[in-house]
Design an enzyme around this catalytic site. Structure first.
Site, PDB file in Angstrom:
ATOM      1  N   GLU A  37      32.837  19.077  42.902  1.00  0.00           N
ATOM      2  CA  GLU A  37      31.843  20.273  42.427  1.00  0.00           C
ATOM      3  C   GLU A  37      30.895  19.678  41.257  1.00  0.00           C
ATOM      4  O   GLU A  37      29.830  20.059  41.071  1.00  0.00           O
ATOM      5  CB  GLU A  37      32.495  21.580  41.968  1.00  0.00           C
ATOM      6  CG  GLU A  37      33.222  22.374  43.167  1.00  0.00           C
ATOM      7  CD  GLU A  37      32.156  22.856  43.925  1.00  0.00           C
ATOM      8  OE1 GLU A  37      31.362  22.173  44.616  1.00  0.00           O
ATOM      9  OE2 GLU A  37      31.913  24.093  44.008  1.00  0.00           O
ATOM     10  N   THR A  43      23.419  25.714  43.545  1.00  0.00           N
ATOM     11  CA  THR A  43      24.384  26.458  42.432  1.00  0.00           C
ATOM     12  C   THR A  43      23.624  25.522  41.027  1.00  0.00           C
ATOM     13  O   THR A  43      23.450  26.401  40.052  1.00  0.00           O
ATOM     14  CB  THR A  43      25.696  25.923  42.632  1.00  0.00           C
ATOM     15  OG1 THR A  43      26.192  26.546  43.813  1.00  0.00           O
ATOM     16  CG2 THR A  43      26.534  26.365  41.212  1.00  0.00           C
TER      17      THR A  43
END
Ligand SMILES: Nc1ncnc2c1ncn2[C@@H]1O[C@H](COP(=O)(O)OP(=O)(O)O)[C@@H](O)[C@H]1O
Ligand SMILES: N[C@@H](CCOP(=O)(O)O)C(=O)O
Length: 293
Positions: free
Chosen positions: A120, A168
Protein backbone atom coordinates in the site's frame (compact mmCIF):
# COMPACT_ATOMS: atom_id res chain seq x y z
CA UNK A 1 1.79 -23.33 -7.93
CA UNK A 2 -0.62 -21.69 -5.47
CA UNK A 3 -3.83 -19.81 -6.35
CA UNK A 4 -5.57 -17.55 -3.84
CA UNK A 5 -8.87 -15.63 -4.00
CA UNK A 6 -8.45 -12.32 -2.15
CA UNK A 7 -11.62 -10.30 -1.47
CA UNK A 8 -12.35 -6.63 -1.98
CA UNK A 9 -12.59 -4.68 1.26
CA UNK A 10 -14.13 -1.48 2.55
CA UNK A 11 -11.88 0.55 4.85
CA UNK A 12 -12.80 3.26 7.39
CA UNK A 13 -16.58 2.53 7.49
CA UNK A 14 -16.94 6.24 8.30
CA UNK A 15 -15.94 6.57 11.95
CA UNK A 16 -12.91 4.24 11.82
CA UNK A 17 -10.52 6.18 9.54
CA UNK A 18 -7.34 4.12 8.93
CA UNK A 19 -8.51 1.60 11.60
CA UNK A 20 -11.72 -0.24 10.58
CA UNK A 21 -12.06 -2.58 7.64
CA UNK A 22 -14.47 -5.20 6.37
CA UNK A 23 -14.00 -8.04 3.90
CA UNK A 24 -16.68 -8.12 1.19
CA UNK A 25 -18.06 -11.41 -0.10
CA UNK A 26 -17.66 -10.01 -3.63
CA UNK A 27 -15.85 -8.87 -5.80
CA UNK A 28 -12.34 -10.41 -5.49
CA UNK A 29 -8.91 -10.73 -7.14
CA UNK A 30 -7.41 -14.13 -7.96
CA UNK A 31 -3.62 -14.34 -7.57
CA UNK A 32 -1.56 -17.29 -8.86
CA UNK A 33 2.14 -17.71 -7.99
CA UNK A 34 4.80 -20.13 -9.23
CA UNK A 35 8.43 -20.28 -8.08
CA UNK A 36 10.84 -18.52 -10.47
CA UNK A 37 14.40 -17.16 -10.41
CA UNK A 38 13.14 -13.65 -11.16
CA UNK A 39 9.82 -12.02 -10.42
CA UNK A 40 7.45 -11.28 -13.30
CA UNK A 41 3.89 -9.99 -13.01
CA UNK A 42 1.04 -10.36 -15.49
CA UNK A 43 -2.25 -8.56 -14.86
CA UNK A 44 -5.60 -9.38 -16.53
CA UNK A 45 -9.21 -8.55 -15.71
CA UNK A 46 -11.02 -5.36 -14.65
CA UNK A 47 -8.92 -2.22 -15.17
CA UNK A 48 -5.79 -4.27 -15.98
CA UNK A 49 -4.72 -1.61 -18.47
CA UNK A 50 -4.21 0.87 -15.59
CA UNK A 51 -2.10 -1.43 -13.45
CA UNK A 52 1.70 -1.55 -13.80
CA UNK A 53 3.33 -4.96 -14.28
CA UNK A 54 6.70 -3.64 -13.11
CA UNK A 55 7.35 -5.26 -9.66
CA UNK A 56 8.68 -1.90 -8.40
CA UNK A 57 5.30 -0.29 -9.08
CA UNK A 58 2.81 -3.09 -8.44
CA UNK A 59 1.74 -3.69 -4.82
CA UNK A 60 2.68 -7.36 -5.02
CA UNK A 61 6.32 -6.43 -5.75
CA UNK A 62 6.80 -5.15 -2.19
CA UNK A 63 5.32 -8.39 -0.83
CA UNK A 64 7.76 -10.47 -2.91
CA UNK A 65 10.63 -8.39 -1.47
CA UNK A 66 9.43 -8.66 2.13
CA UNK A 67 9.01 -12.45 1.91
CA UNK A 68 12.13 -12.92 -0.24
CA UNK A 69 9.96 -15.04 -2.52
CA UNK A 70 10.62 -14.48 -6.25
CA UNK A 71 7.80 -15.80 -8.42
CA UNK A 72 5.96 -15.76 -11.71
CA UNK A 73 2.74 -14.00 -10.67
CA UNK A 74 -0.57 -13.73 -12.43
CA UNK A 75 -3.20 -11.34 -11.05
CA UNK A 76 -6.75 -11.68 -12.36
CA UNK A 77 -8.41 -8.44 -11.24
CA UNK A 78 -12.00 -8.59 -10.10
CA UNK A 79 -11.63 -5.42 -8.03
CA UNK A 80 -11.35 -2.30 -10.19
CA UNK A 81 -8.34 -0.08 -9.35
CA UNK A 82 -8.88 3.36 -7.76
CA UNK A 83 -12.29 2.21 -6.54
CA UNK A 84 -12.27 2.59 -2.77
CA UNK A 85 -12.74 -1.17 -2.57
CA UNK A 86 -9.17 -2.04 -1.67
CA UNK A 87 -8.13 -3.05 -5.17
CA UNK A 88 -4.41 -2.53 -4.63
CA UNK A 89 -4.71 -4.25 -1.23
CA UNK A 90 -6.53 -7.34 -2.56
CA UNK A 91 -3.62 -8.21 -4.85
CA UNK A 92 -1.08 -7.62 -2.07
CA UNK A 93 -3.10 -9.70 0.41
CA UNK A 94 -3.55 -12.54 -2.09
CA UNK A 95 0.16 -12.50 -2.95
CA UNK A 96 1.16 -12.53 0.73
CA UNK A 97 -1.02 -15.57 1.50
CA UNK A 98 0.03 -17.38 -1.71
CA UNK A 99 3.79 -16.73 -1.40
CA UNK A 100 3.82 -17.65 2.30
CA UNK A 101 2.37 -21.00 1.25
CA UNK A 102 4.51 -21.46 -1.89
CA UNK A 103 7.78 -20.88 0.01
CA UNK A 104 6.57 -22.48 3.24
CA UNK A 105 7.48 -19.38 5.24
CA UNK A 106 5.21 -20.43 8.13
CA UNK A 107 3.92 -16.94 8.95
CA UNK A 108 0.50 -16.58 10.59
CA UNK A 109 -2.24 -14.59 8.83
CA UNK A 110 -1.78 -11.81 11.44
CA UNK A 111 1.95 -11.68 10.67
CA UNK A 112 1.20 -11.32 6.95
CA UNK A 113 -0.82 -8.11 7.49
CA UNK A 114 2.14 -5.67 7.90
CA UNK A 115 3.94 -7.42 5.02
CA UNK A 116 1.01 -6.93 2.64
CA UNK A 117 0.64 -3.35 3.89
CA UNK A 118 4.08 -2.55 2.45
CA UNK A 119 2.41 -2.81 -0.96
CA UNK A 120 0.00 0.00 0.00
CA UNK A 121 2.94 2.32 0.67
CA UNK A 122 3.98 1.84 -2.97
CA UNK A 123 0.71 3.30 -4.28
CA UNK A 124 -0.66 5.65 -1.62
CA UNK A 125 2.51 6.72 0.17
CA UNK A 126 1.33 5.24 3.49
CA UNK A 127 1.47 1.57 4.59
CA UNK A 128 -2.12 1.72 5.88
CA UNK A 129 -3.25 -1.81 6.76
CA UNK A 130 -7.00 -1.29 7.04
CA UNK A 131 -7.63 -2.92 3.64
CA UNK A 132 -5.06 -5.71 3.65
CA UNK A 133 -6.11 -6.84 7.17
CA UNK A 134 -9.70 -7.79 6.24
CA UNK A 135 -8.61 -9.11 2.84
CA UNK A 136 -6.29 -11.55 4.62
CA UNK A 137 -8.29 -12.30 7.78
CA UNK A 138 -11.90 -11.78 6.71
CA UNK A 139 -14.77 -10.34 8.78
CA UNK A 140 -14.63 -6.93 10.48
CA UNK A 141 -11.14 -5.82 11.47
CA UNK A 142 -9.68 -3.23 13.80
CA UNK A 143 -6.06 -2.42 12.97
CA UNK A 144 -3.85 -0.28 15.21
CA UNK A 145 -0.10 0.05 15.76
CA UNK A 146 -0.47 -2.89 18.17
CA UNK A 147 -1.82 -5.25 15.49
CA UNK A 148 -5.16 -6.43 14.10
CA UNK A 149 -8.20 -7.91 15.84
CA UNK A 150 -11.06 -9.40 13.85
CA UNK A 151 -14.57 -10.71 14.37
CA UNK A 152 -16.96 -12.42 11.99
CA UNK A 153 -20.12 -10.43 11.41
CA UNK A 154 -23.22 -11.00 9.29
CA UNK A 155 -24.08 -7.57 7.86
CA UNK A 156 -25.76 -7.12 4.44
CA UNK A 157 -24.12 -4.36 2.40
CA UNK A 158 -24.39 -2.53 -0.90
CA UNK A 159 -21.31 -0.99 -2.48
CA UNK A 160 -22.07 1.28 -5.39
CA UNK A 161 -19.09 2.04 -7.64
CA UNK A 162 -19.42 5.01 -10.02
CA UNK A 163 -17.56 4.93 -13.31
CA UNK A 164 -14.96 7.48 -12.18
CA UNK A 165 -11.57 6.96 -10.54
CA UNK A 166 -10.33 8.52 -7.30
CA UNK A 167 -6.78 7.62 -6.28
CA UNK A 168 -6.18 6.99 -2.59
CA UNK A 169 -3.06 9.17 -2.78
CA UNK A 170 -5.16 12.16 -3.99
CA UNK A 171 -7.99 11.50 -1.51
CA UNK A 172 -5.52 11.48 1.40
CA UNK A 173 -4.64 15.09 0.55
CA UNK A 174 -8.12 16.30 1.60
CA UNK A 175 -8.02 14.63 5.03
CA UNK A 176 -8.13 17.43 7.67
CA UNK A 177 -4.98 17.74 9.76
CA UNK A 178 -6.86 18.50 12.97
CA UNK A 179 -10.21 17.76 14.61
CA UNK A 180 -11.97 19.50 17.49
CA UNK A 181 -12.60 17.84 20.88
CA UNK A 182 -16.33 17.83 20.04
CA UNK A 183 -15.65 15.96 16.78
CA UNK A 184 -13.35 13.58 18.58
CA UNK A 185 -15.99 12.70 21.16
CA UNK A 186 -18.61 12.20 18.45
CA UNK A 187 -16.26 9.99 16.41
CA UNK A 188 -15.29 7.80 19.36
CA UNK A 189 -18.97 7.30 20.22
CA UNK A 190 -19.83 6.37 16.65
CA UNK A 191 -16.86 4.02 16.27
CA UNK A 192 -17.71 2.24 19.51
CA UNK A 193 -21.35 1.89 18.43
CA UNK A 194 -20.26 0.40 15.11
CA UNK A 195 -17.91 -2.07 16.82
CA UNK A 196 -20.67 -3.28 19.16
CA UNK A 197 -22.96 -3.57 16.14
CA UNK A 198 -20.43 -5.80 14.37
CA UNK A 199 -20.06 -8.04 17.43
CA UNK A 200 -23.85 -8.41 17.54
CA UNK A 201 -24.32 -8.58 13.74
CA UNK A 202 -26.78 -5.72 14.15
CA UNK A 203 -27.20 -3.61 10.95
CA UNK A 204 -28.93 -0.80 12.87
CA UNK A 205 -25.98 -0.21 15.18
CA UNK A 206 -23.44 -0.65 12.38
CA UNK A 207 -25.27 1.91 10.24
CA UNK A 208 -25.64 4.37 13.11
CA UNK A 209 -21.94 4.09 13.90
CA UNK A 210 -20.85 4.85 10.32
CA UNK A 211 -21.46 8.54 10.80
CA UNK A 212 -18.24 10.60 10.77
CA UNK A 213 -17.97 14.40 11.11
CA UNK A 214 -14.28 14.75 10.14
CA UNK A 215 -12.98 12.90 7.07
CA UNK A 216 -16.09 11.77 5.19
CA UNK A 217 -17.54 15.26 4.49
CA UNK A 218 -14.26 16.25 2.77
CA UNK A 219 -14.03 13.02 0.79
CA UNK A 220 -17.71 13.17 -0.21
CA UNK A 221 -17.04 16.41 -2.08
CA UNK A 222 -14.87 14.43 -4.53
CA UNK A 223 -17.83 12.20 -5.48
CA UNK A 224 -20.36 13.78 -7.86
CA UNK A 225 -23.90 12.94 -6.75
CA UNK A 226 -22.89 11.69 -3.27
CA UNK A 227 -25.61 13.54 -1.32
CA UNK A 228 -28.39 12.18 -3.58
CA UNK A 229 -26.95 8.67 -3.51
CA UNK A 230 -26.88 8.79 0.30
CA UNK A 231 -30.41 10.11 0.53
CA UNK A 232 -31.82 7.51 -1.87
CA UNK A 233 -30.08 4.71 0.03
CA UNK A 234 -31.65 5.90 3.31
CA UNK A 235 -35.07 6.24 1.60
CA UNK A 236 -34.79 2.60 0.53
CA UNK A 237 -34.03 1.40 4.06
CA UNK A 238 -30.25 1.74 4.49
CA UNK A 239 -29.22 1.96 8.14
CA UNK A 240 -25.99 3.84 7.38
CA UNK A 241 -24.17 5.23 4.33
CA UNK A 242 -20.61 6.47 3.90
CA UNK A 243 -17.69 6.72 1.50
CA UNK A 244 -15.99 3.33 1.03
CA UNK A 245 -12.26 3.70 1.67
CA UNK A 246 -11.01 6.77 -0.13
CA UNK A 247 -13.92 6.57 -2.59
CA UNK A 248 -15.44 6.87 -5.13
CA UNK A 249 -17.43 3.75 -4.08
CA UNK A 250 -20.23 4.46 -1.61
CA UNK A 251 -21.15 1.79 0.96
CA UNK A 252 -24.51 1.24 2.65
CA UNK A 253 -25.40 -1.12 5.50
CA UNK A 254 -28.95 -2.47 5.51
CA UNK A 255 -31.18 -5.41 6.30
CA UNK A 256 -31.19 -8.22 3.77
CA UNK A 257 -34.82 -7.60 2.76
CA UNK A 258 -33.94 -4.00 1.75
CA UNK A 259 -30.67 -4.68 -0.07
CA UNK A 260 -32.05 -4.86 -3.60
CA UNK A 261 -34.01 -1.60 -3.22
CA UNK A 262 -31.03 0.16 -1.63
CA UNK A 263 -28.87 -0.86 -4.61
CA UNK A 264 -31.51 0.30 -7.09
CA UNK A 265 -31.88 3.68 -5.33
CA UNK A 266 -28.14 4.32 -5.29
CA UNK A 267 -27.76 3.40 -8.98
CA UNK A 268 -30.68 5.64 -9.89
CA UNK A 269 -29.19 8.59 -8.01
CA UNK A 270 -25.82 8.22 -9.77
CA UNK A 271 -27.68 7.99 -13.10
CA UNK A 272 -29.53 11.20 -12.19
CA UNK A 273 -26.13 12.88 -11.77
CA UNK A 274 -25.14 11.61 -15.24
CA UNK A 275 -22.78 8.96 -13.91
CA UNK A 276 -22.80 5.28 -14.79
CA UNK A 277 -22.30 3.02 -11.81
CA UNK A 278 -22.29 -0.62 -10.77
CA UNK A 279 -23.83 -1.86 -7.52
CA UNK A 280 -22.59 -4.96 -5.70
CA UNK A 281 -25.15 -6.54 -3.37
CA UNK A 282 -22.71 -8.04 -0.93
CA UNK A 283 -22.08 -8.71 2.76
CA UNK A 284 -19.20 -9.07 5.18
CA UNK A 285 -17.32 -12.15 4.04
CA UNK A 286 -14.31 -14.37 4.52
CA UNK A 287 -10.64 -13.53 4.00
CA UNK A 288 -8.20 -14.81 1.38
CA UNK A 289 -8.91 -18.40 0.41
CA UNK A 290 -6.50 -20.88 -1.15
CA UNK A 291 -8.25 -22.22 -4.26
CA UNK A 292 -5.53 -24.51 -5.58
CA UNK A 293 -2.03 -25.70 -4.72
N1 LIG B 1 -2.01 -5.08 -7.99
C1 LIG B 1 -2.60 -3.89 -8.09
N2 LIG B 1 -3.96 -3.81 -8.13
C2 LIG B 1 -4.59 -2.62 -8.26
N3 LIG B 1 -3.95 -1.42 -8.36
C3 LIG B 1 -2.59 -1.45 -8.33
C4 LIG B 1 -1.88 -2.66 -8.18
N4 LIG B 1 -0.55 -2.36 -8.16
C5 LIG B 1 -0.45 -1.04 -8.30
N5 LIG B 1 -1.68 -0.46 -8.42
C6 LIG B 1 -1.95 0.96 -8.57
O1 LIG B 1 -2.62 1.41 -7.39
C7 LIG B 1 -3.55 2.43 -7.72
C8 LIG B 1 -4.90 2.05 -7.16
O2 LIG B 1 -4.81 1.96 -5.78
P1 LIG B 1 -5.68 2.89 -4.86
O3 LIG B 1 -5.58 4.30 -5.36
O4 LIG B 1 -5.29 2.61 -3.45
O5 LIG B 1 -7.15 2.38 -5.16
P2 LIG B 1 -7.99 1.24 -4.50
O6 LIG B 1 -8.89 1.95 -3.59
O7 LIG B 1 -8.79 0.65 -5.58
O8 LIG B 1 -7.04 0.30 -3.86
C9 LIG B 1 -3.58 2.56 -9.22
O9 LIG B 1 -2.76 3.66 -9.58
C10 LIG B 1 -2.93 1.26 -9.70
O10 LIG B 1 -2.24 1.39 -10.92
N1 LIG C 1 -7.71 4.36 5.21
C1 LIG C 1 -7.42 4.53 3.81
C2 LIG C 1 -8.21 3.49 3.04
C3 LIG C 1 -8.09 3.60 1.55
O1 LIG C 1 -8.91 2.59 0.97
P1 LIG C 1 -8.97 2.37 -0.61
O2 LIG C 1 -9.89 1.21 -0.79
O3 LIG C 1 -9.52 3.63 -1.18
O4 LIG C 1 -7.58 2.08 -1.07
C4 LIG C 1 -7.85 5.94 3.40
O5 LIG C 1 -8.96 6.30 3.72
O6 LIG C 1 -7.05 6.66 2.80
Amino acid sequence: MVTVRAPATSANLGSGFDVFGAALSRPADVVTVEKAAETTIEVTGVGAQYIPEDPEKNTVGAVVEALDAPARIHIDKGVRPASGLGSSAASAAGAAVALNRLYDRGLSREELVPIAAEGEAVVSGVAHADNVAPSILGGFTVTTAEGTRSVDAAIPLVVCLPDVAVSTRDARRVVPETASMEELVETVGNAATLAIGMCRSDPDLVGLGMSDPVVTPERARLITGYDDVRERAFDAGATGVTVSGAGPAVIAACRERDRREVAAGMLDAFAGAGIEARAYQTQIGRGSTVLEE
